[in-house]
Every structure is written in structure tokens, then in C-alpha cells.
Design a protein around this motif. Structure first.
Motif, PDB file in Angstrom:
ATOM      1  N   MET A 119      50.134  23.946  37.504  1.00 55.19           N
ATOM      2  CA  MET A 119      50.694  25.212  36.951  1.00 55.19           C
ATOM      3  C   MET A 119      50.725  26.366  38.201  1.00 55.19           C
ATOM      4  O   MET A 119      49.792  26.066  39.136  1.00 55.19           O
ATOM      5  CB  MET A 119      49.178  25.771  35.986  1.00 55.19           C
ATOM      6  CG  MET A 119      49.805  27.016  35.393  1.00 55.19           C
ATOM      7  SD  MET A 119      48.397  27.774  34.062  1.00 55.19           S
ATOM      8  CE  MET A 119      48.682  26.520  33.094  1.00 55.19           C
ATOM      9  N   ARG A 120      51.549  27.085  38.237  1.00 57.57           N
ATOM     10  CA  ARG A 120      51.486  28.259  39.249  1.00 57.57           C
ATOM     11  C   ARG A 120      51.231  29.397  38.858  1.00 57.57           C
ATOM     12  O   ARG A 120      51.782  30.022  37.999  1.00 57.57           O
ATOM     13  CB  ARG A 120      52.954  28.239  39.738  1.00 57.57           C
ATOM     14  CG  ARG A 120      53.141  28.907  41.250  1.00 57.57           C
ATOM     15  CD  ARG A 120      54.571  28.882  41.668  1.00 57.57           C
ATOM     16  NE  ARG A 120      54.811  29.751  42.962  1.00 57.57           N
ATOM     17  CZ  ARG A 120      54.719  28.938  44.420  1.00 57.57           C
ATOM     18  NH1 ARG A 120      54.659  27.729  44.336  1.00 57.57           N
ATOM     19  NH2 ARG A 120      55.018  29.699  45.447  1.00 57.57           N
ATOM     20  N   LEU A 121      50.202  30.027  39.358  1.00 62.64           N
ATOM     21  CA  LEU A 121      49.532  31.364  38.864  1.00 62.64           C
ATOM     22  C   LEU A 121      49.900  32.508  39.769  1.00 62.64           C
ATOM     23  O   LEU A 121      49.781  32.314  41.207  1.00 62.64           O
ATOM     24  CB  LEU A 121      48.101  31.328  38.580  1.00 62.64           C
ATOM     25  CG  LEU A 121      47.886  30.300  37.419  1.00 62.64           C
ATOM     26  CD1 LEU A 121      46.494  30.020  37.149  1.00 62.64           C
ATOM     27  CD2 LEU A 121      48.601  30.358  36.198  1.00 62.64           C
ATOM     28  N   LYS A 122      50.351  33.526  39.377  1.00 63.93           N
ATOM     29  CA  LYS A 122      50.376  34.791  40.170  1.00 63.93           C
ATOM     30  C   LYS A 122      49.223  35.779  39.889  1.00 63.93           C
ATOM     31  O   LYS A 122      49.148  36.154  38.746  1.00 63.93           O
ATOM     32  CB  LYS A 122      51.920  35.409  39.881  1.00 63.93           C
ATOM     33  CG  LYS A 122      52.124  36.950  40.958  1.00 63.93           C
ATOM     34  CD  LYS A 122      53.272  37.411  40.459  1.00 63.93           C
ATOM     35  CE  LYS A 122      53.476  38.817  41.082  1.00 63.93           C
ATOM     36  NZ  LYS A 122      54.643  39.391  40.860  1.00 63.93           N
ATOM     37  N   ILE A 123      48.662  36.051  41.065  1.00 63.09           N
ATOM     38  CA  ILE A 123      47.374  36.972  40.686  1.00 63.09           C
ATOM     39  C   ILE A 123      47.657  38.276  41.300  1.00 63.09           C
ATOM     40  O   ILE A 123      47.852  38.338  42.521  1.00 63.09           O
ATOM     41  CB  ILE A 123      46.283  36.192  41.275  1.00 63.09           C
ATOM     42  CG1 ILE A 123      45.910  34.998  40.247  1.00 63.09           C
ATOM     43  CG2 ILE A 123      44.917  37.232  41.074  1.00 63.09           C
ATOM     44  CD1 ILE A 123      45.119  34.040  40.964  1.00 63.09           C
ATOM     45  N   THR A 124      47.188  39.496  40.821  1.00 64.70           N
ATOM     46  CA  THR A 124      47.258  40.924  41.304  1.00 64.70           C
ATOM     47  C   THR A 124      45.969  41.142  41.074  1.00 64.70           C
ATOM     48  O   THR A 124      45.422  41.355  39.825  1.00 64.70           O
ATOM     49  CB  THR A 124      48.255  41.669  40.643  1.00 64.70           C
ATOM     50  OG1 THR A 124      49.737  41.006  40.919  1.00 64.70           O
ATOM     51  CG2 THR A 124      48.237  42.967  41.515  1.00 64.70           C
ATOM     52  N   HIS A 125      45.041  41.928  41.926  1.00 68.66           N
ATOM     53  CA  HIS A 125      43.798  42.129  41.709  1.00 68.66           C
ATOM     54  C   HIS A 125      43.587  43.437  42.554  1.00 68.66           C
ATOM     55  O   HIS A 125      43.606  43.364  43.882  1.00 68.66           O
ATOM     56  CB  HIS A 125      42.901  41.100  42.048  1.00 68.66           C
ATOM     57  CG  HIS A 125      41.386  41.356  41.898  1.00 68.66           C
ATOM     58  ND1 HIS A 125      40.299  40.414  42.318  1.00 68.66           N
ATOM     59  CD2 HIS A 125      40.914  42.299  41.622  1.00 68.66           C
ATOM     60  CE1 HIS A 125      38.985  41.130  42.083  1.00 68.66           C
ATOM     61  NE2 HIS A 125      39.455  42.584  41.630  1.00 68.66           N
ATOM     62  N   GLU A 126      43.291  44.521  42.040  1.00 67.06           N
ATOM     63  CA  GLU A 126      42.916  45.903  42.920  1.00 67.06           C
ATOM     64  C   GLU A 126      41.835  46.430  42.461  1.00 67.06           C
ATOM     65  O   GLU A 126      41.503  46.611  41.104  1.00 67.06           O
ATOM     66  CB  GLU A 126      44.138  46.904  42.594  1.00 67.06           C
ATOM     67  CG  GLU A 126      45.542  46.482  43.302  1.00 67.06           C
ATOM     68  CD  GLU A 126      46.629  47.382  42.926  1.00 67.06           C
ATOM     69  OE1 GLU A 126      46.096  48.458  42.297  1.00 67.06           O
ATOM     70  OE2 GLU A 126      47.700  47.374  43.585  1.00 67.06           O
ATOM     71  N   THR A 127      40.980  46.721  43.455  1.00 61.67           N
ATOM     72  CA  THR A 127      39.603  47.330  43.158  1.00 61.67           C
ATOM     73  C   THR A 127      39.577  48.658  43.925  1.00 61.67           C
ATOM     74  O   THR A 127      39.768  48.839  45.062  1.00 61.67           O
ATOM     75  CB  THR A 127      38.461  46.602  43.618  1.00 61.67           C
ATOM     76  OG1 THR A 127      38.467  45.290  42.843  1.00 61.67           O
ATOM     77  CG2 THR A 127      37.231  47.283  43.259  1.00 61.67           C
ATOM     78  N   SER A 128      39.552  49.870  43.157  1.00 65.91           N
ATOM     79  CA  SER A 128      39.636  51.333  44.029  1.00 65.91           C
ATOM     80  C   SER A 128      38.194  51.794  43.853  1.00 65.91           C
ATOM     81  O   SER A 128      37.580  51.775  42.897  1.00 65.91           O
ATOM     82  CB  SER A 128      40.620  52.049  43.224  1.00 65.91           C
ATOM     83  OG  SER A 128      42.019  51.595  43.362  1.00 65.91           O
ATOM     84  N   TYR A 129      37.811  52.134  44.960  1.00 65.85           N
ATOM     85  CA  TYR A 129      36.577  53.094  45.091  1.00 65.85           C
ATOM     86  C   TYR A 129      36.993  54.352  45.432  1.00 65.85           C
ATOM     87  O   TYR A 129      37.608  54.830  46.445  1.00 65.85           O
ATOM     88  CB  TYR A 129      35.872  52.469  46.313  1.00 65.85           C
ATOM     89  CG  TYR A 129      35.618  50.664  46.072  1.00 65.85           C
ATOM     90  CD1 TYR A 129      34.207  50.292  45.644  1.00 65.85           C
ATOM     91  CD2 TYR A 129      36.398  49.876  46.440  1.00 65.85           C
ATOM     92  CE1 TYR A 129      33.882  48.976  45.563  1.00 65.85           C
ATOM     93  CE2 TYR A 129      36.204  48.427  46.260  1.00 65.85           C
ATOM     94  CZ  TYR A 129      34.739  48.212  45.908  1.00 65.85           C
ATOM     95  OH  TYR A 129      34.654  46.861  45.675  1.00 65.85           O
ATOM     96  N   ARG A 130      36.145  55.258  44.505  1.00 67.92           N
ATOM     97  CA  ARG A 130      36.362  56.584  44.879  1.00 67.92           C
ATOM     98  C   ARG A 130      34.677  57.387  45.238  1.00 67.92           C
ATOM     99  O   ARG A 130      33.672  56.794  44.817  1.00 67.92           O
ATOM    100  CB  ARG A 130      36.833  57.385  43.709  1.00 67.92           C
ATOM    101  CG  ARG A 130      38.389  57.093  43.413  1.00 67.92           C
ATOM    102  CD  ARG A 130      38.625  57.553  41.990  1.00 67.92           C
ATOM    103  NE  ARG A 130      40.190  57.216  41.905  1.00 67.92           N
ATOM    104  CZ  ARG A 130      40.321  56.155  41.180  1.00 67.92           C
ATOM    105  NH1 ARG A 130      39.513  55.179  40.786  1.00 67.92           N
ATOM    106  NH2 ARG A 130      41.704  55.809  40.861  1.00 67.92           N
ATOM    107  N   TYR A 131      34.856  58.344  45.879  1.00 71.30           N
ATOM    108  CA  TYR A 131      33.561  59.146  46.406  1.00 71.30           C
ATOM    109  C   TYR A 131      33.512  60.442  46.056  1.00 71.30           C
ATOM    110  O   TYR A 131      34.241  61.254  46.499  1.00 71.30           O
ATOM    111  CB  TYR A 131      33.159  58.524  48.014  1.00 71.30           C
ATOM    112  CG  TYR A 131      33.097  57.294  48.259  1.00 71.30           C
ATOM    113  CD1 TYR A 131      32.265  56.565  48.087  1.00 71.30           C
ATOM    114  CD2 TYR A 131      34.480  56.483  48.771  1.00 71.30           C
ATOM    115  CE1 TYR A 131      31.937  54.863  48.243  1.00 71.30           C
ATOM    116  CE2 TYR A 131      34.283  55.144  48.599  1.00 71.30           C
ATOM    117  CZ  TYR A 131      33.336  54.352  48.809  1.00 71.30           C
ATOM    118  OH  TYR A 131      33.263  52.964  48.961  1.00 71.30           O
ATOM    119  N   ASP A 132      32.523  60.907  45.489  1.00 65.34           N
ATOM    120  CA  ASP A 132      32.481  62.368  45.276  1.00 65.34           C
ATOM    121  C   ASP A 132      32.392  63.241  46.574  1.00 65.34           C
ATOM    122  O   ASP A 132      32.769  64.506  46.566  1.00 65.34           O
ATOM    123  CB  ASP A 132      31.455  62.813  44.401  1.00 65.34           C
ATOM    124  CG  ASP A 132      29.990  62.348  44.632  1.00 65.34           C
ATOM    125  OD1 ASP A 132      29.812  61.807  45.815  1.00 65.34           O
ATOM    126  OD2 ASP A 132      29.108  62.762  43.632  1.00 65.34           O
TER     127      ASP A 132
END
Length: 268
Positions: free
Chosen positions: A1-14
Motif C-alpha cells: 500500500m502506498r500512503l500519503k501523509i499530511t500532518h501539521e501541528t500549529s503552536y500559538r502563544y498569547d
């Protein structure tokens, strides 16, 4: 199987952070069950530092972001070719003695209920016992998102009788270690669950060392062993030790994050 992975983690600071230092365990493992066709990691405004393969065979790289930082995104885009090895981790080079994975952690600490669950099963050999323990954990903890959180221990999840993949993995690791079987936590991705429904999220399972066969994966949350729907990133004693992203933000602000994951099957 060929899997395409997109993973985004966004960090925000007050309040803007002065700087950030991150250690990323976000590159797929090298073993017979998967081959990386393409893999790119980027960090907003980040500078890539040293990279190394640790004793457990995981690739780790460091990133630094100079401040002031109000928001950053750790982004992954890649494709991995996978094949079913019946859960057996073959061709994975590591130098750590499996016996070190008998060590308990805060997340996998035993109470009387966990100890009783671990002792409730009898197996013909180590592999059979591992399968029985995985089934026992699956029966004892129903998969129910939202009832536990990142710091829930295996004992707490068992008392609730509900949890998610992290809780199943921690409980199985605790039970296996109680029976003298080295066990560790694995982080990665899952394309679809046992019923074929898409699983657009990061995933976790356990690996148990069963003598001459070596490390074998067990996903108690889905009552199966990892197959070609799974992509393995890295491992550790528990979820904290195996965390794909670890780091420090310098400053007084409060951090919030947003995670987006998509796993798609590509045409061969």
C-alpha cells in the motif's frame, strides 16, 4: 500500500516566545514493513540542527526558532510504501537490550486492577500470551474518545473502562511487563480502522518482545496487529518518551496547539 501523509501541528502563544527549541521524532522507521518514498519536514521560521539515529533505531532531528514567536507550524508531507508483516518488526536496526523495556513508568504503573488483568491470562508461549493480553485489554477498555486526556495513566483508564489508543497501549504495556515481557509504546499513523473507516489522526500501539521472534506490534484499540495500514514513526517507554514532538518555548506566554492529520491511499 502506498500512503500519503499530511500532518501539521500549529503552536500559538498569547505572549510572543523569545525562542523555541524542538526535538522531532517524525521520520518513519526503517524496517521491512515500510519504505519511505518521499518525506519532508518543515518548521515555520525554523533552522534545522543536528540529526541522529538513537539506540532504539529512531531518527531524531533538532530545530531552533528564533523569536519573537507568536505562531509556528511543524509540517510534514510524505509518502510511504507499506506491506503487511503480521505485526513482526523485521529489519529494524537497534542496539538497546529489550530487557530495559521492563522498566515501569508513571503512565504504566501497576495497581491491583491492572495486576489482576495481567494475571488473568494464560498462554502456551510468549507470543500466545501477548495476543491474549492484547485481547484482554481490548475487552476491558472500550474505545471512547474524549473521556481521557494526555496525562491519563493506564490504571486510570482501566478504572474508567474507556479510553483511546494511548490508553490501550499503556494498559497493554503494563500488563506485558507484569508478565515479564518487555513492552514499549509506538507512535505513528493509521490509514483506516478494522472496519475500513478512515482514521485521519496520529495513532499509537504497543510492541511486545516475544523471544526469538523479536518485537511484535499489538493494537488493542483495533484488536489486531499492525499491517500495511500502519506507518511506524518511533518508540519509547510510554507516550511521553515516544512523543513525536518535544521541545521548550522560552518566555512567559501560554501555548495552545492545533493538530491536523490526513492519511490517504495512493494509486500504485
Amino acid at each position: 500500500m502506498r500512503l500519503k501523509i499530511t500532518h501539521e501541528t500549529s503552536y500559538r502563544y498569547d505572549h510572543p516566545a523569545q525562542a523555541l527549541v524542538q526535538s522531532l521524532r517524525l521520520t518513519p522507521s526503517v524496517h521491512e514493513g515500510q519504505r519511505v518514498a518521499d518525506w519532508r519536514i518543515s518548521v515555520t521560521g525554523g533552522q534545522r540542527g543536528a540529526g541522529f539515529r538513537d539506540g532504539a533505531g529512531d531518527w531524531i532531528e533538532d530545530w531552533t526558532v528564533r523569536g519573537p514567536v507568536e505562531e509556528i507550524t511543524v509540517a510534514i508531507a510524505g509518502q510511504v510504501e507499506t506491506r503487511d508483516t503480521a505485526g513482526v518488526l523485521r529489519g529494524h536496526r537497534e542496539v538497546i537490550n529489550p530487557l530495559v523495556y521492563l522498566r515501569p513508568t508513571r503512565f504504566t504503573a501497576l495497581d491491583e486492577a491492572l495486576r489482576a488483568l495481567a494475571r488473568s491470562e494464560r498462554g502456551e508461549d510468549a507470543l500466545d500470551l501477548a495476543h491474549r493480553l492484547s485481547a484482554a485489554v481490548a475487552a476491558a477498555i472500550a474505545y471512547v474518545p474524549g473521556v481521557t486526556e494526555a496525562h491519563t495513566s493506564a490504571a486510570e483508564a482501566l478504572a474508567l473502562g474507556q479510553g483511546v489508543c494511548q490508553d490501550h497501549a499503556h494498559a497493554l504495556i503494563a500488563c506485558a511487563r507484569e508478565r515479564g515481557l518487555p513492552a514499549r509504546y509506538v507512535s505513528g499513523y493509521l490509514h483506516s480502522n478494522a472496519g475500513g473507516e478512515p482514521h485521519d489522526a496520529a495513532h499509537a500501539w504497543a510492541e511486545i518482545h516475544v523471544g526469538a521472534l523479536g518485537w511484535v506490534g499489538f493494537d488493542a484499540a483495533n484488536a489486531c496487529c499492525p499491517d500495511d495500514r500502519y506507518v511506524r514513526l518511533g518508540s519509547g517507554y510510554d507516550a511521553d518518551d515516544a512523543a513525536p514532538v518535544r521541545g521548550t518555548a522560552f518566555g512567559i506566554g501560554t501555548e495552545s496547539l492545533d493538530v491536523r492529520v490526513q492519511v490517504e491511499e495512493m494509486e500504485q
